[in-house]
Design an enzyme around this catalytic site. Structure first.
Site, short mmCIF file in Angstrom:
data_model
loop_
_atom_site.label_atom_id
_atom_site.label_comp_id
_atom_site.label_asym_id
_atom_site.label_seq_id
_atom_site.Cartn_x
_atom_site.Cartn_y
_atom_site.Cartn_z
N PHE A 154 0.81 -1.22 0.00
CA PHE A 154 0.00 0.00 0.00
C PHE A 154 0.84 1.27 0.00
O PHE A 154 0.31 2.35 0.19
CB PHE A 154 -0.93 0.00 1.22
CG PHE A 154 -1.87 -1.17 1.25
CD1 PHE A 154 -3.03 -1.16 0.47
CD2 PHE A 154 -1.60 -2.30 2.00
CE1 PHE A 154 -3.91 -2.24 0.47
CE2 PHE A 154 -2.46 -3.39 2.02
CZ PHE A 154 -3.62 -3.36 1.25
N GLU A 157 4.21 6.27 -3.84
CA GLU A 157 5.43 6.90 -4.34
C GLU A 157 5.51 8.31 -3.76
O GLU A 157 4.51 8.99 -3.61
CB GLU A 157 5.42 6.94 -5.86
CG GLU A 157 5.58 5.55 -6.46
CD GLU A 157 5.43 5.53 -7.97
OE1 GLU A 157 5.60 6.58 -8.62
OE2 GLU A 157 5.10 4.45 -8.50
N ASN A 210 -7.69 0.55 -3.62
CA ASN A 210 -7.34 1.51 -4.68
C ASN A 210 -8.58 2.04 -5.39
O ASN A 210 -8.68 3.23 -5.69
CB ASN A 210 -6.38 0.86 -5.69
CG ASN A 210 -4.93 1.01 -5.24
OD1 ASN A 210 -4.66 1.55 -4.18
ND2 ASN A 210 -4.01 0.53 -6.06
N GLY A 259 -3.89 9.54 -11.55
CA GLY A 259 -3.09 8.89 -12.60
C GLY A 259 -2.11 7.99 -11.91
O GLY A 259 -2.36 7.51 -10.82
N CYS A 262 -0.63 2.98 -10.51
CA CYS A 262 -1.52 2.04 -9.81
C CYS A 262 -3.01 2.26 -10.08
O CYS A 262 -3.66 1.38 -10.64
CB CYS A 262 -1.27 2.09 -8.31
SG CYS A 262 0.35 1.44 -7.88
N LYS A 265 -4.49 1.46 -13.75
CA LYS A 265 -4.46 0.05 -14.16
C LYS A 265 -5.25 -0.83 -13.19
O LYS A 265 -5.87 -1.81 -13.61
CB LYS A 265 -3.03 -0.43 -14.33
CG LYS A 265 -2.32 -0.77 -13.05
CD LYS A 265 -0.97 -1.44 -13.30
CE LYS A 265 -0.22 -1.66 -12.00
NZ LYS A 265 -0.84 -2.61 -11.09
#
Ligand code: NAD
Length: 441
Positions: A154, A157, A210, A259, A262, A265
């Site tokens: 989890f 970035e 997510n 965006g 993760c 997609k």
């Protein structure tokens, strides 16, 4: 101290490897990308992540962390093999599992002792069983004592090390509780809540988390669009909503949308999973559609002021998908740039860290060295990523150098009153009372 092999040295693998080494384990990080491993062996980080370089340095110097491309030596003494390879979108929105497959095969080919395979890659529900099957089949008649544990990641970035070291929770999914308990022991120093569940539930927790966060952002963006029409300010709406303990403040920032590597997609993969299992993921489809529309809204706002974008010079601030990362995968900025180029605009852009990665995906864009260089001669300035560096700019200087003082603040970062006072035409997102303040009026 345990022996770990972490396979894949991207944002997740490298951070996982260095953090487990820092907790006192012996970690070998393996990647098939020779250039990446060569760089890491020379102390050069293949990605930008705050604090990473220093932590890698400390742990390589202590001998607890090493890097290799050789499976046999990396897996020789490993008690745990962590899978942290990419699962990008396939043609139909499904997760492309080719990298996970090849890791499972490599484990089957290179391990002859008891091992726990821990999957950190975000992969469709059923992947734990699928990896087990691949390893068994690949071994043929040759037995291997192994268990597969799902351990979704989890981290975010930009704050990945802190997120790893201070997680909200650790989720472990397995068919064998002993294996999950052994993985749990690795995390005990973090003093985090640990949820042990079955494989499929663990895998779904990652997708559901997510998708929920993406839904919150799309929700507030839908509210933002309504705010613009009815004359309300979405920032204050979000603040007012967030004080409600049942709602909270996070992920309620209206803007160009989500965006990155993760959310796009993973929401797509969850929707795909739903469809192939015969359900109708209407909410997920709407969440994705709202997100796509937020990019298009930038063009609408620019057109409203410029008429046409043909041959207009547009400056873009921020290229990474969010601040504090150099990752441009599915970055809203890149999509907005493509949309503007389609209308004939000429683009100048700047990002504090992501210029090199963005350059590989962009054509005909002048990449500048400062925000001021971007502004020079521009007909409009679009803020796409809210880096700290953009918070306090010299707007007098920017206005003086622009051909036309138009700003589209795609992250609601700036004070619209101040900018209109200086003489800019300012468009935010969902700021009904502050949207169009044309200095010419
Ligand atoms: P990444 O693209 O940054 O890194 C993947 C790495 O795996 C690359 O270095 C690649 O060379 C390597 N690789 C590919 N095939 C390999 C193989 N067969 N053997 C060894 N190495 C191989 O990916 P990432 O962003 O770290 O994501 C990894 C997984 O973690 C994905 O499933 C992603 O969805 C998930 N995840 C990512 C984040 C994030 O913020 N990036 C957060 C949570 C979960």
């Amino acid at each position: 101290m345990s022996n770990l092999c972490v396979i894949g040295t991207g944002y997740v693998g490298l951070v996982t490897g260095v953090c487990f080494a820092d907790l006192g384990n012996k970690v070998i990080c393996l990647d098939v990308d020779e250039e990446r491993i060569d760089k890491l062996n020379r102390g050069i980080m293949p990605i930008f992540e705050p604090g990473l370089e220093q932590l890698v340095k400390i742990n390589t110097q202590s001998g607890r962390l090493t890097f290799t491309t050789v499976h046999a030596s990396a897996l020789e003494d490993a008690e745990f093999a962590f899978i942290a390879v990419g699962t990008p979108s396939g043609v139909d929105g499904e997760a492309d599992m080719q990298y996970v497959r090849s890791v499972a095969e490599a484990i089957a080919d290179n391990v002859d002792h008891s091992i726990i395979v821990v999957n950190k890659s975000t992969a469709p529900v059923g992947t734990g069983d699928w990896v087990t099957d691949i390893i068994r089949k690949r071994r043929g008649g040759k037995p291997l004592d192994f268990e597969v544990v799902s351990n979704p990641e989890f981290l975010r970035e930009g704050s990945a090390i802190n997120d790893f070291m201070c997680p909200d929770r650790i989720v472990l999914g397995c068919t064998n509780h002993d294996a999950a308990n052994q993985v749990a022991k690795l995390y005990l120093p973090l003093r985090s809540s640990i949820l042990i569940t079955d494989l499929r539930t663990a895998e779904m927790i990652k997708y559901a988390s997510n998708a929920f966060l993406a839904t919150r952002i799309s929700f507030i963006n839908e509210i933002a669009n309504i705010c613009e029409e009815v004359g309300a300010d979405v920032r204050e709406v979000a603040t007012g909503m967030g004080y409600d303990k049942r709602i909270g403040h996070s992920f309620l920032d209206a803007g160009l949308g989500w965006g990155g590597s993760c959310f796009p997609k993973d929401v797509k993969a969850l929707a795909h999973m739903a469809v192939i299992h015969g359900t109708h993921p209407q909410l997920l489809q709407a969440v994705m559609e709202i997100n796509r529309n937020m990019r298009r809204m930038v063009i609408v706002k620019l057109r409203r002021s410029l008429g046409t974008l043909d041959e207009k010079i547009i400056g873009v601030l921020g290229l990474s998908f969010k601040p504090n990362t150099d990752d441009v995968r599915d970055a809203p900025a890149l999509e907005v740039i493509h949309l503007m180029q389609n209308e004939g605009a000429v683009i100048r852009a700047y990002d504090p860290q992501a210029t090199e990665n963005a350059a590989r995906q962009l054509n005909r864009v002048t990449l500048c060295k400062t925000p001021y260089e971007v502004a020079e001669g521009s007909d409009a300035l679009v803020l796409a990523t809210e880096w700290n560096e953009f918070k306090e700019l010299d707007f007098q200087r920017i206005k003086a150098s622009m051909k036309n003082p138009l700003i589209v603040d795609g992250r609601n970062l700036w004070d619209s009153d101040r900018l209109t006072e200086i003489g800019f035409t300012y468009f935010g997102i969902g700021r009904g009372n502050h949207t169009v303040n044309n200095h010419n009026e």
